[in-house]
Design a protein around this motif. Structure first.
Motif, PDB file in Angstrom:
ATOM      1  N   GLU A  77       0.783  -1.234   0.000  1.00  0.00           N
ATOM      2  CA  GLU A  77       0.000   0.000   0.000  1.00  0.00           C
ATOM      3  C   GLU A  77       0.813   1.283   0.000  1.00  0.00           C
ATOM      4  O   GLU A  77       0.357   2.317  -0.473  1.00  0.00           O
ATOM      5  CB  GLU A  77      -0.936   0.011   1.226  1.00  0.00           C
ATOM      6  CG  GLU A  77      -2.089  -0.965   1.076  1.00  0.00           C
ATOM      7  CD  GLU A  77      -2.746  -1.310   2.408  1.00  0.00           C
ATOM      8  OE1 GLU A  77      -2.513  -0.583   3.392  1.00  0.00           O
ATOM      9  OE2 GLU A  77      -3.463  -2.328   2.446  1.00  0.00           O
ATOM     10  N   CYS A  78       2.039   1.249   0.540  1.00  0.00           N
ATOM     11  CA  CYS A  78       2.827   2.483   0.646  1.00  0.00           C
ATOM     12  C   CYS A  78       3.359   2.889  -0.738  1.00  0.00           C
ATOM     13  O   CYS A  78       3.249   2.142  -1.705  1.00  0.00           O
ATOM     14  CB  CYS A  78       3.979   2.286   1.632  1.00  0.00           C
ATOM     15  SG  CYS A  78       5.252   1.150   1.058  1.00  0.00           S
ATOM     16  N   ARG A  79       3.985   4.072  -0.808  1.00  0.00           N
ATOM     17  CA  ARG A  79       4.467   4.561  -2.108  1.00  0.00           C
ATOM     18  C   ARG A  79       5.503   3.637  -2.738  1.00  0.00           C
ATOM     19  O   ARG A  79       5.385   3.302  -3.910  1.00  0.00           O
ATOM     20  CB  ARG A  79       5.032   5.970  -1.945  1.00  0.00           C
ATOM     21  CG  ARG A  79       4.214   6.989  -2.709  1.00  0.00           C
ATOM     22  CD  ARG A  79       4.885   8.330  -2.698  1.00  0.00           C
ATOM     23  NE  ARG A  79       5.420   8.649  -4.014  1.00  0.00           N
ATOM     24  CZ  ARG A  79       6.287   9.617  -4.250  1.00  0.00           C
ATOM     25  NH1 ARG A  79       6.756  10.335  -3.255  1.00  0.00           N
ATOM     26  NH2 ARG A  79       6.709   9.858  -5.464  1.00  0.00           N
ATOM     27  N   LEU A 139      11.878  -1.145  -1.006  1.00  0.00           N
ATOM     28  CA  LEU A 139      12.006  -0.733   0.395  1.00  0.00           C
ATOM     29  C   LEU A 139      10.689  -0.172   0.927  1.00  0.00           C
ATOM     30  O   LEU A 139      10.483   1.040   0.992  1.00  0.00           O
ATOM     31  CB  LEU A 139      13.146   0.282   0.534  1.00  0.00           C
ATOM     32  CG  LEU A 139      14.546  -0.333   0.439  1.00  0.00           C
ATOM     33  CD1 LEU A 139      15.617   0.746   0.458  1.00  0.00           C
ATOM     34  CD2 LEU A 139      14.778  -1.309   1.588  1.00  0.00           C
ATOM     35  N   CYS A 140       9.825  -1.082   1.314  1.00  0.00           N
ATOM     36  CA  CYS A 140       8.514  -0.751   1.883  1.00  0.00           C
ATOM     37  C   CYS A 140       8.682   0.178   3.092  1.00  0.00           C
ATOM     38  O   CYS A 140       9.561  -0.029   3.924  1.00  0.00           O
ATOM     39  CB  CYS A 140       7.838  -2.056   2.315  1.00  0.00           C
ATOM     40  SG  CYS A 140       6.314  -1.874   3.239  1.00  0.00           S
ATOM     41  N   ASP A 141       7.830   1.175   3.190  1.00  0.00           N
ATOM     42  CA  ASP A 141       7.891   2.110   4.321  1.00  0.00           C
ATOM     43  C   ASP A 141       7.827   1.392   5.670  1.00  0.00           C
ATOM     44  O   ASP A 141       8.421   1.830   6.648  1.00  0.00           O
ATOM     45  CB  ASP A 141       6.713   3.110   4.251  1.00  0.00           C
ATOM     46  CG  ASP A 141       6.952   4.200   3.210  1.00  0.00           C
ATOM     47  OD1 ASP A 141       8.095   4.313   2.714  1.00  0.00           O
ATOM     48  OD2 ASP A 141       5.993   4.934   2.896  1.00  0.00           O
ATOM     49  N   GLN A 142       7.111   0.280   5.711  1.00  0.00           N
ATOM     50  CA  GLN A 142       6.931  -0.439   6.984  1.00  0.00           C
ATOM     51  C   GLN A 142       8.256  -0.962   7.540  1.00  0.00           C
ATOM     52  O   GLN A 142       8.384  -1.203   8.738  1.00  0.00           O
ATOM     53  CB  GLN A 142       5.964  -1.623   6.801  1.00  0.00           C
ATOM     54  CG  GLN A 142       4.537  -1.218   6.518  1.00  0.00           C
ATOM     55  CD  GLN A 142       3.868  -0.557   7.719  1.00  0.00           C
ATOM     56  OE1 GLN A 142       4.232  -0.795   8.865  1.00  0.00           O
ATOM     57  NE2 GLN A 142       2.891   0.302   7.452  1.00  0.00           N
ATOM     58  N   ARG A 167       4.510 -10.840  11.021  1.00  0.00           N
ATOM     59  CA  ARG A 167       3.411 -10.156  10.349  1.00  0.00           C
ATOM     60  C   ARG A 167       3.194 -10.758   8.956  1.00  0.00           C
ATOM     61  O   ARG A 167       4.160 -11.119   8.278  1.00  0.00           O
ATOM     62  CB  ARG A 167       3.727  -8.671  10.196  1.00  0.00           C
ATOM     63  CG  ARG A 167       3.884  -7.949  11.512  1.00  0.00           C
ATOM     64  CD  ARG A 167       4.245  -6.504  11.293  1.00  0.00           C
ATOM     65  NE  ARG A 167       5.616  -6.351  10.802  1.00  0.00           N
ATOM     66  CZ  ARG A 167       6.186  -5.167  10.526  1.00  0.00           C
ATOM     67  NH1 ARG A 167       5.485  -4.066  10.675  1.00  0.00           N
ATOM     68  NH2 ARG A 167       7.423  -5.094  10.109  1.00  0.00           N
ATOM     69  N   GLU A 168       1.951 -10.827   8.548  1.00  0.00           N
ATOM     70  CA  GLU A 168       1.629 -11.378   7.222  1.00  0.00           C
ATOM     71  C   GLU A 168       2.430 -10.663   6.128  1.00  0.00           C
ATOM     72  O   GLU A 168       2.838 -11.281   5.145  1.00  0.00           O
ATOM     73  CB  GLU A 168       0.124 -11.229   6.953  1.00  0.00           C
ATOM     74  CG  GLU A 168      -0.339 -11.822   5.633  1.00  0.00           C
ATOM     75  CD  GLU A 168      -1.842 -11.616   5.399  1.00  0.00           C
ATOM     76  OE1 GLU A 168      -2.460 -10.795   6.125  1.00  0.00           O
ATOM     77  OE2 GLU A 168      -2.397 -12.285   4.493  1.00  0.00           O
ATOM     78  N   MET A 169       2.680  -9.357   6.297  1.00  0.00           N
ATOM     79  CA  MET A 169       3.398  -8.595   5.265  1.00  0.00           C
ATOM     80  C   MET A 169       4.865  -9.004   5.155  1.00  0.00           C
ATOM     81  O   MET A 169       5.569  -8.565   4.264  1.00  0.00           O
ATOM     82  CB  MET A 169       3.275  -7.086   5.521  1.00  0.00           C
ATOM     83  CG  MET A 169       3.976  -6.611   6.765  1.00  0.00           C
ATOM     84  SD  MET A 169       3.931  -4.805   6.935  1.00  0.00           S
ATOM     85  CE  MET A 169       2.355  -4.539   7.721  1.00  0.00           C
ATOM     86  N   GLN A 170       5.338  -9.875   6.073  1.00  0.00           N
ATOM     87  CA  GLN A 170       6.705 -10.387   6.001  1.00  0.00           C
ATOM     88  C   GLN A 170       6.738 -11.887   5.675  1.00  0.00           C
ATOM     89  O   GLN A 170       7.691 -12.585   6.006  1.00  0.00           O
ATOM     90  CB  GLN A 170       7.444 -10.147   7.328  1.00  0.00           C
ATOM     91  CG  GLN A 170       7.911  -8.715   7.502  1.00  0.00           C
ATOM     92  CD  GLN A 170       8.759  -8.525   8.746  1.00  0.00           C
ATOM     93  OE1 GLN A 170       8.263  -8.061   9.766  1.00  0.00           O
ATOM     94  NE2 GLN A 170      10.035  -8.887   8.677  1.00  0.00           N
TER      95      GLN A 170
END
Ligand SMILES: [Zn+2]
Ligand SMILES: [Zn+2]
Length: 364
Positions: A96-98, A107-110, A143-146
């Protein structure tokens, strides 16, 4: 639900890595419980106990490379379910991030937003896990995002090396530099990362791949994965930059610095061709060092760039590298030189440190 796990951790700088029992809380909303089947040892883990990193939050459970099977998921998790084969990844991909929406970066903001969550604990005190992973534990909650879902038919004790060394090396050649067929490539440092750069360059169709390492023991493994010329700077007579320029008809198209040393970055720049040479800086320079380049070296039309995990978007692009392995194009098996049990982790790191090992894998 609480679980008892066994994990490799550091308890301070200038110590040995140790193994102990920890408690692991089950997955909360948006989290995934993974049973690790294998994990790879990386130099970055070593920096938490070999004195090379400024860090104070101990103990810390180490490990950021691994592969396993989903055993449970928290509420709201939709991309994986129990039984799925997965690779836990250091850089999240939130989608979702830029940066996640751009094709320019992985390089995801998270990745840069600290999370207070600590699923591991010991004697009731929360314990930190490196990259919020801690793959030197037989079970982890992340986290699911990882979590990257992969096909179920590739061996987990081989594919475990793709999350860091494989992605960084192969990705740097394919996605960062975008090496072209017929080009010339120079790789400084033939450890786990450098050998994967060689793999990426070979997959891209490079016709000349020059591998450089001061350890003559690295030559055979490097040639096996695609190096066409091996140079040992210790025994080379004369100037290495001039030698590479000669071998590549005036300068290499691409060079990769995989060690993290100022002098090698300079050589990596100078050995590329005036007009279009591309240099990828992968090795991390020690904190006390700065890059020093000849002033005109970039004006002469070269491109110097960095690469973080090979620009590989961890959840959407890493499965492409798994496909390369499944198709027999990526020879990850040859990169693994030693397999150990978790209790031998300190021995594994000393082999990595001494340059005896290419990649050491823990089998749980
Ligand atoms: Zn690593
Ligand atoms: Zn993101």
């Amino acid at each position: 639900m609480g679980l008892k796990v066994r994990a490799g951790f550091a308890h301070g700088q200038n110590t040995q890595i140790e193994v102990d029992d920890f408690d692991l809380e089950g997955p909360r909303e948006g989290e995934v419980l993974i049973e690790l089947k294998a994990a790879g040892l990386c130099h970055t883990d070593m920096s938490f106990f070999d004195g090379s990193r400024d860090w104070s939050d101990y103990p810390i459970i180490l490990g950021h490379e691994g592969a396993g099977i989903v055993r449970d998921v928290g509420r709201g998790v939709s991309s994986v379910r129990p039984g799925d084969h997965v690779i836990p990844v250091a850089i999240p991909e939130c989608g979702e991030c830029r940066p996640c929406r751009s094709s320019k970066s992985n390089l995801c903001d998270q990745y840069f937003i600290p999370t207070p969550r600590r699923p591991f604990s010991r004697a009731g005190r929360p314990v930190r896990a490196f990259c919020e992973l801690g793959t030197f534990s037989n079970m982890i909650v992340v986290r699911e995002m990882q979590v990257t879902k992969i096909r179920n038919d590739v061996p987990l004790d081989v594919i475990c090396c793709i999350g860091c060394a494989g992605a960084t090396g192969v990705g740097s050649a394919l996605y960062t530099a975008k090496v072209e067929a017929g080009s010339s490539v120079v790789v400084f440092g033939l450890g786990g990362i450098g050998l994967n750069v060689v793999e990426g360059a070979r997959i891209a169709g490079a016709s000349t791949i020059i591998g450089i390492d001061t350890n003559p023991g690295k030559e055979a493994a490097a040639r096996a994965v695609g190096v066409t010329h091996f140079i040992n700077p210790v025994t080379l007579k004369g100037d290495i930059v001039g030698h590479i320029r000669e071998l590549t008809d005036g300068g290499a198209d691409y060079s990769f610095e995989c060690v993290g040393h100022r002098d090698l970055v300079r050589q990596a720049v100078e050995c590329t061709r005036i007009g279009w040479g591309t240099i990828v800086s992968i090795g991390i320079l020690p904190g006390s060092q700065e890059m020093v380049l000849r002033p005109r070296s970039l004006q002469e039309g070269r491109h110097l760039t960095g690469s973080y995990l090979g620009n590989v978007k961890t959840r959407t692009q890493l499965p492409e590298l798994v496909e390369l392995y499944a198709d027999g194009k990526l020879a990850l098996d040859d990169l693994i030189s030693h397999r150990i049990g978790l209790e031998d982790i300190a021995k594994g790191f000393s082999m990595l440190h001494d340059g005896v090992a290419r990649r050491v894998v823990i089998e749980f």
